[in-house]
Design a protein around this motif. Structure first.
Motif: not given
Length: 143
Positions: A132-135, A137-143
């Motif tokens: 969940t944390v990895r996902n 972080a990935k989502d946060r990096g995309r926006s």
């Protein structure tokens, strides 16, 4: 020169990046504390089960010793009135060995029921939390 506000950008909810990092650290810290408490509780439960099994197993051994000391002589003497003394001792010994085996097997089953010492549900929960944390972080990096 760069603007100081560039390093403290805000998210959609008005929080700055340092505030978000602080919140994430607090949430992760709290989550880890909860997971460790869960692991401790799970290990305690497994320890109780293993302790009961080990107690039964030890009880089987103690029962075999007590039975050997208290009953062998009496049984052999009683049977020696019907059959030869050597055969009476053999019959009593086989019966006591069978009883000790049954008790030891019962204790062994209890120890197996305790399962492996690794807290499975906590390990799975930790994996899910990390994912969940990895996902996030990935989502946060995309926006």
């Amino acid at each position: 020169m760069g603007d100081a506000s560039a390093s403290t950008s805000t998210s959609g909810d008005g929080a700055t990046t340092p505030e978000l990092v602080q919140r994430a650290a607090e949430q992760i810290s709290g989550l880890l504390r909860e997971e460790l408490a869960l692991a401790q509780m799970e290990m305690s439960e497994k320890g109780k089960r293993a302790g009961i099994g080990a107690g039964l197993f030890g009880g089987g051994g103690a029962m075999a010793l007590y039975a050997g000391g208290a009953l062998i002589a009496a049984a052999v003497v009683a049977l020696s009135y019907v059959i030869p003394a050597a055969l009476a001792a053999l019959v009593v010994g086989v019966i006591l060995a069978g009883l000790a085996g049954l008790l030891a097997r019962s204790g062994q089953k209890q120890v197996r029921r305790a399962g492996p010492p690794m807290p499975k549900s906590t390990a799975g929960s930790l994996r899910a939390d990390a994912e969940t944390v990895r996902n996030a972080a990935k989502d946060r990096g995309r926006s």
